[in-house]
Design a protein around this motif. Sequence first.
Motif, mmCIF file in Angstrom:
data_model
loop_
_atom_site.group_PDB
_atom_site.id
_atom_site.type_symbol
_atom_site.label_atom_id
_atom_site.label_comp_id
_atom_site.label_asym_id
_atom_site.label_seq_id
_atom_site.Cartn_x
_atom_site.Cartn_y
_atom_site.Cartn_z
ATOM 1 N N GLU A 49 -6.354 5.238 -8.297
ATOM 2 C CA GLU A 49 -5.724 4.141 -9.035
ATOM 3 C C GLU A 49 -6.553 3.744 -10.245
ATOM 4 O OE1 GLU A 49 -3.079 1.192 -6.566
ATOM 5 O OE2 GLU A 49 -5.080 1.296 -5.729
ATOM 6 N N TRP A 50 -7.844 3.692 -10.032
ATOM 7 C CA TRP A 50 -8.717 3.329 -11.140
ATOM 8 C C TRP A 50 -8.605 4.358 -12.264
ATOM 9 C CZ3 TRP A 50 -12.743 5.443 -13.851
ATOM 10 C CH2 TRP A 50 -13.455 4.576 -14.674
ATOM 11 N N GLN A 79 -18.593 2.717 -4.291
ATOM 12 C CA GLN A 79 -17.820 2.345 -3.106
ATOM 13 C C GLN A 79 -17.558 3.548 -2.220
ATOM 14 O OE1 GLN A 79 -14.292 0.017 -3.512
ATOM 15 N NE2 GLN A 79 -15.181 -1.313 -5.083
ATOM 16 N N ASP A 97 0.820 -1.202 0.000
ATOM 17 C CA ASP A 97 0.000 0.000 0.000
ATOM 18 C C ASP A 97 0.857 1.257 0.000
ATOM 19 O OD1 ASP A 97 -2.270 -1.380 -0.102
ATOM 20 O OD2 ASP A 97 -2.958 -0.950 1.928
ATOM 21 N N GLN A 121 -8.130 4.173 -4.047
ATOM 22 C CA GLN A 121 -8.733 3.251 -5.010
ATOM 23 C C GLN A 121 -9.260 3.991 -6.226
ATOM 24 O OE1 GLN A 121 -11.556 0.369 -3.682
ATOM 25 N NE2 GLN A 121 -10.380 -0.141 -1.829
ATOM 26 N N LEU A 122 -9.938 5.102 -5.953
ATOM 27 C CA LEU A 122 -10.470 5.884 -7.060
ATOM 28 C C LEU A 122 -9.336 6.410 -7.943
ATOM 29 C CD1 LEU A 122 -12.791 7.242 -8.518
ATOM 30 C CD2 LEU A 122 -12.660 9.116 -6.871
ATOM 31 N N LYS A 174 2.127 1.866 -3.423
ATOM 32 C CA LYS A 174 1.016 2.350 -4.240
ATOM 33 C C LYS A 174 0.722 3.800 -3.935
ATOM 34 C CE LYS A 174 -2.346 -0.480 -3.354
ATOM 35 N NZ LYS A 174 -3.636 -1.199 -3.423
ATOM 36 N N GLN A 206 -7.904 5.525 1.876
ATOM 37 C CA GLN A 206 -7.983 4.249 1.168
ATOM 38 C C GLN A 206 -8.999 4.318 0.036
ATOM 39 O OE1 GLN A 206 -5.923 1.810 1.595
ATOM 40 N NE2 GLN A 206 -4.905 2.850 3.302
ATOM 41 N N GLN A 207 -10.143 4.925 0.331
ATOM 42 C CA GLN A 207 -11.168 5.072 -0.700
ATOM 43 C C GLN A 207 -10.660 5.930 -1.858
ATOM 44 O OE1 GLN A 207 -14.037 3.369 -0.370
ATOM 45 N NE2 GLN A 207 -13.129 2.600 1.541
ATOM 46 N N GLN A 252 -16.655 2.510 -8.759
ATOM 47 C CA GLN A 252 -15.748 3.243 -7.879
ATOM 48 C C GLN A 252 -16.511 4.271 -7.055
ATOM 49 O OE1 GLN A 252 -12.549 2.310 -7.750
ATOM 50 N NE2 GLN A 252 -13.086 0.779 -9.289
#
Lengths: 146, 146
Positions: free
Chosen positions: B126-127, A123, A19, B123-124, A22, B119-120, A120
């Motif tokens: 990264e997408w 979420q 993480d 993810q967004l 990332k 974290q949310q 996305q």
Amino acid sequence: MSKSENTEVTNNEAESVKDEKKLKFILDKVKDHSEICPVRDVIHRISDKWSLLSILALGTHGTLRFNTLKREIGDVSQRMLTVTLRNLEEDGFVSRKIYAEVPPRVEYQLTDLGEGLMQQALQLAEWVNAKLPQIVSSRKEFVKKA
Amino acid sequence: MSKSENTEVTNNEAESVKDEKKLKFILDKVKDHSEICPVRDVIHRISDKWSLLSILALGTHGTLRFNTLKREIGDVSQRMLTVTLRNLEEDGFVSRKIYAEVPPRVEYQLTDLGEGLMQQALQLAEWVNAKLPQIVSSRKEFVKKA
DNA sequence: CCGGATCCAATCGGATACTG
DNA sequence: CAGTATCCGATTGGATCCGG
């Protein structure tokens, strides 16, 4: 790139290391101002007043005509819905089909890319909804301190 | 609610049914205008020009002083960073510790809630980053059609 | 060093009127 | 029906100056 890498990561330590990498990787992307279309651009675009709502409405109903979508969202003006849909179309999240009829009919629906985006956004929305009590109470504490 | 529900969902059909319910549920939440603190409020707040960047920077570095954070982000003005941090603090995403020293020192870090938000957001981001090529080419097609 | 206060430009978004 | 065009208020964000 080693052979036994990442096949069955079950401990949290390995995940948090991953993480962190990332995180720095994405942070650099998000900080980038040099490119034509940085991540911030897209995030900013989908986070305006009506984009997310339009995407969720289209995701819920599949295909919608302009005025049906307008009624579904409820309080959006004609102008802003048009602008929003054009932007979403430009980025490839929404497709727009025009039927040569009278009265004219235009149908909007999510593209595959748009459905991915919706997942996305969904979420994120779910997370926010789950944390709303915490956020609300934090806001109340904040005003008390001020 | 039946006994053998959802224990080992491996087929896509069951998941898509679940998704559809979640979708309508969240859509209602997001559409809601009556409450004090709806989902849209929070999403709008985190999606302004500097919030996401601040959160990612704090997540990357753990704890940061004001000017360090300012340099880390790079092109944010003093005023906007202050405003952004106050908003994030109000919602409970960021904590602010003031040390009574001269010169004064103020340290910012993510709360647990803020880490969850990061974290949310991660993810967004990264997408979006993964889909950037598609989005960029879609934009190019769009200008060609116009 | 960490901001608060003020002023100003740019962008966003709503209301209305008009068109194919 | 599905927009376009125009006007205008509201909001955002940057620059600058000032203070603890």
